[in-house]
Structure formats: C-alpha cells, structure tokens
Design an enzyme around this catalytic site. Sequence first.
Site: not given
Length: 669
Positions: A411, A393, A413, A415, A364, A496, A542
């Site tokens: 991911q 991570r 991912d 946005h 992000c 979320k 997100h």
Amino acid sequence: MPDITLLIDGIDRSIPAGTTGTELFADRRDVVAMRVGSELKDLAAELVADDPVDAVTIGSPDGLSILRHSCAHVLAQAVQQTNPDAKLGIGPPITDGFYYDFDVATPFTPDDLKAFDKAMARIVREGQRFSRRVVTEDEARAELADQPYKLELIGLKGSGADAAAAAEGAGAEVGAGELTIYDNVRRDGSVAWKDLCRGPHLPSTRLIGNGFELTRSAAAYWRGSEKNPQLQRIYGTAWASKDDLRAHLERLAEAERRDHRRLGSELDLFSFPEQIGSGLPVFHPKGGIIRMEMEEYSRRRHVEAGYSFVNTPHITKAQLFKTSGHLDWYADSMYPPMHLDEELDAEGNVRRQGQDYYLKPMNCPMHNLVFAGRGRSYRELPLRLFEFGTVYRYEKSGVVHGMTRARGFTQDDAHIYCTRVQMRDELASLLTFVLELLKDYGLNDFFLELSTKNPEKFVGSDDVWEEATRTLEEVALASGLELQPDPGGAAFYGPKISVQAKDAIGRSWQMSTIQLDFNLPERFDLEYTAADGSRQRPVMIHRALFGSIERFFAVLTEHYAGAFPPWLAPVQVLAVPVAEVFNDYLAAVVATLRGAGVRAELDDGDERFNKKIRNATTQKVPFMLIAGGEDVEAGAVSFRFRDGSQRNGVPIAEAVEIVTDAIAARVQV
C-alpha cells in the site's frame, strides 16, 4: 369512479380511481414498470392518491434490473422444463446481468446452456404474463413444498426482513412486507411456472426480446456460506436490445484482451509462481521498471506535499492488533498467528511464555506507534506519515484475482494527524492531491463514493461517527464531483470517501480511499500538546492513494492495454537497423539516448528486419527508431509509432528531444 390527483413524471394529473400502471402508460411501449413513491411496482398495480408516480423505461437502470430479474425467472423455468427435479435456489439481478442457482445431480455443461438458451427463447416468444399474487406463509409452504431452499427463504421471512436481507441475493425473493409468488401465465390463462419473489417484473416475457445470452456456469454455495450445500449457478446477461447486447459482449471481449494477467505474461511483466502461493505476485525486470517509475514519481510528489517517510515491519505481536481492534473485527481476513518465543527447561516445562505474532494486514497501528514514540506539539501538526508498506490479507481462494485481489500487496499508505480545526482543510487539500496525482498517471474520469457506518461493525460513539461522516460529505460535495452513497460500507473505525476512476473502456475501479478516524487515536491514547499547554487528542486521516501498488499496476495495464506511456514503459526506445551494416550507427544513437536518461535498446539480433518490427509492435514499445542508408547519410533516424505510422529523416538531436520531451511530459504516444 371519482378521479384522483397524482404527480406523474413530475406533472400533476387527474386519473380515475382504480387506474393501473398498464392503463396509465398504455401509449408508451418502453415503460415496463413504475416507481410509486420510493417503491418499484408492476404496471398491473392500481394507483392510489398521494404517492408520486414515475415511469420506469426498459433502458433505465431500474428497468434493466427488472428485465434481468425477469430473465432469471425465464432461465429457471427453462431449466425445470428440461430437468423437473432441479431444486430452485435464488435468482437476483446483478451488474450487467443475472444468475440463478440450482441443486442438480450433475454440473451443467456448455451444451446444457445452449439448450437452456433455446428454451428461454421459446418462452420469450410465447409472451407469458408475469402475474403477482400475495400468499400467506402457510400457502407459500404448501405450494413450494418440494423446494427446500424456497422453504428456507420463507423461514427467513418469518424471522424478520433484516435476516432475509442479510442472505446473499435473498432480498430479491423475500423482504419487508408481504410474501408474494409470481406466476408465469400462458395466453390461455394456464400457469406455466411459478416462483417465490418480491418482484417487480416485466408485464410479459415477450418484452425480454432477443437481448439476452447465457454466459457460463459455476459452483456456488447456498447463500454464500461454505457450510451450506454447493449448488450450480448459471450466469447470463440481458439488455434492452440486441444491439446493446452486442456492444456489451464486445466490451467483454475488449476487457479480456486487456486482462492484466494475460498481458503480464505476454509482456513479461510479472507472474504468480505456484511454488510461492496464490495471490502472491512476483515482478519481472520489465514489470519492476514500471513499478519503480510509479513509486519514484509518487515519492517525489509526496515529498513536495510535505509528507515524512517511515518504514515498519511486516510482522508484529498480537497485542498491537488487539489494541487497534483488528483482532475483534478483521481476524477472518488475517493470516493465522505464529506462536513464537516460548522457552522450555530441560524437563520440558514452560520457562517463558510464547507470544502470537501476526503478519500485518494494515499499517495504521504501527504508524500510531511512530506518532506516540515521543511527545508531539501542535506546531508539528498536521503530521503526514507515508510508507510503501507491504501487508498480507488472507483472501479466500475463490476471490483472489490476479493483482486486483491479492494476498500480499504494498500500500502507498499515509496517515495524517491533525487538529479538529485543521481537519476540514486537510481533507480538502488531500482530495485535491489525490485527484491530481491520479491524473498524472493517465486517469481523468472520477466520481466519489461515501461509505457510512455499518451498524453491526463499528467502534466509537454515534456522535463521533456523525461528525466524521458529515465532514467527509461536505468535503466530497465541495469537490464538484458526483457523490454516490455506500451505506454500511465503512471500516469499523470510521467513514470514508472512495475515489472511483473510469478506465479507457468505461469500467469503474476503486482507487484512493480517505478515511476520517476519531477512534484509533482514542484506542492508542494519542496526544499532542496544544497552544494553551493542554493535552489534546489528534484526528487521524487514513489515506491509500493507489490502494495498492499491485492493484494500481493491474488497473494501468488494463487501462493502457499494455501500451504504457513512454515515461512508464520498460523499454522506451527500440532501435531497429534495416540491415546489420547499420548496427554501429544506431548503437551510437542508443548510447546518446541512454546518456539522456532514456531506456533505449538496440535490436542487433539475427532476425529479419520485418520480424524485428513485429516483435517491437507486439511488445508495445512507444518509439521505434529505424536507420537505413539515407538516414545515415543525413545523420538522422526514422520514427515508427505504435499505430504503424512513420516519420522519416528526423535529425538525431531532434529525435532525442522528441523522446525526452514525451517522457518528461508524461504524455501518451
């Protein structure tokens, strides 16, 4: 005694004052506790006016939790009967079972667990009564003077309920209100054993029955901290009946058969080379094909839904994560920094200061830089940025679990940047998009979870959080799916919605997450030009649809037990000739299939026909095509399916159509 009026199981009733739950539910053998108002209580408690009362049956979620906590006490009693020097930790109920921690001189063995199981059975048959009593802190310390871990929990109680609740599992022992000890009382009135505990418990050990089993032992740090002593933890499972226990054990056995780590090796899909490191998978050719199909279909759907594709680096300077807040709130889950770019002169003096670089744990912040790369107009919004972005991570070694909890993963991912006016519609259409795409991969049973602010870990104002949470809740409820609360489970920048999917054997997996964020646009000073020429702050959403490619791959592997539907299968058709003389005939069929875009292979090896069929079955190939003399004469093939059934004499053109139609429709065979 005068009567009191209570709402009991939804019905107004008058009962004598001083009536206990035991007396109230005397004719219901399945009732093991009661909920009085919002609090669970033992049946031995006296009822008072005003609070509604509901029966808690042993097979209900609350009843099972109480059963399992009572089992934990019986386990601890059995351990101390065998080893009086064992120091007691905590013993809370957990999903499907319970555990208890012990400080003992040597680790437990499988033979120890068998002995404890037998001792527990004796205690259960004895029918000891669980008896609650309130104690002062001084009384508790005196009674448990030889139990150092219990004394620590009493100290937590003295420092406040919040501290107690923060301790791992300690909420089952101490919490808000008074300190209590539960005695296990024999039929002659003598106390067999006791433990510090909040309760409630079953009226008697006899109600545990024979639906329990100890499963394993493991090392565990006291209260979950590596700074504390390492204890021995015994896990068990407990159910309302022996039949329920058998069903659970069969589910566990089926889950083991479906374990993606096992299937990944058996089907040659992926591996975790020791030379690379824990939690860092590599995909083999067959797994790579499945991953490619997963990604390609997702890409196509995202293009159709109006997403723009971006790509960002795996590493960045520290300042980016200082701006985003990750270094304040997320540093423990990030890999340590690499200090780079420092320059020294000939004398060794620093001529240019170095900088810390981090492997990115999130995409992000970089997507925010894409948005901020040039001026933005309201006409561009909503702007939907999408990336298959690999992140890293630093998960502790004890929680790394195949590809469902990895250290490096990709991911899917996205946005989305939109106006406040667009926000609600964008969230609703996004949730619909997420659910439809998950269904295309074969998942159909969903519920939602709403994660709200962690009061100890958040950025931004309360007003912003309240607006974001309320908006997400309204969108979730409008979907018609069940919505479950997850208090305090939000990321530091916003609440979320999590899409929870149930697999083929009923397990729930967290899939997609949708987070509403007013804070990062503020921290990155993101703006767009509104219709009236003013500069406005966008809202940021997100969204990770799969969560990660690796984790979703693992879930699908277990959901399908490795028998992927044809569109995902690495080998969609395997042609197996009855004898070598038919190799060329089937080679031509394979060529036709490949020309139609099918991943088809010919097994023209030296093994016998039956062995080739077994190999194809083991590899879970969706379609086996067989050809012998009659097939050649008819210009046909025979289908053999995964369940062992067969369809003979199918013309080649029809066979190709059957295969290509199944692939195009993404159906299972």
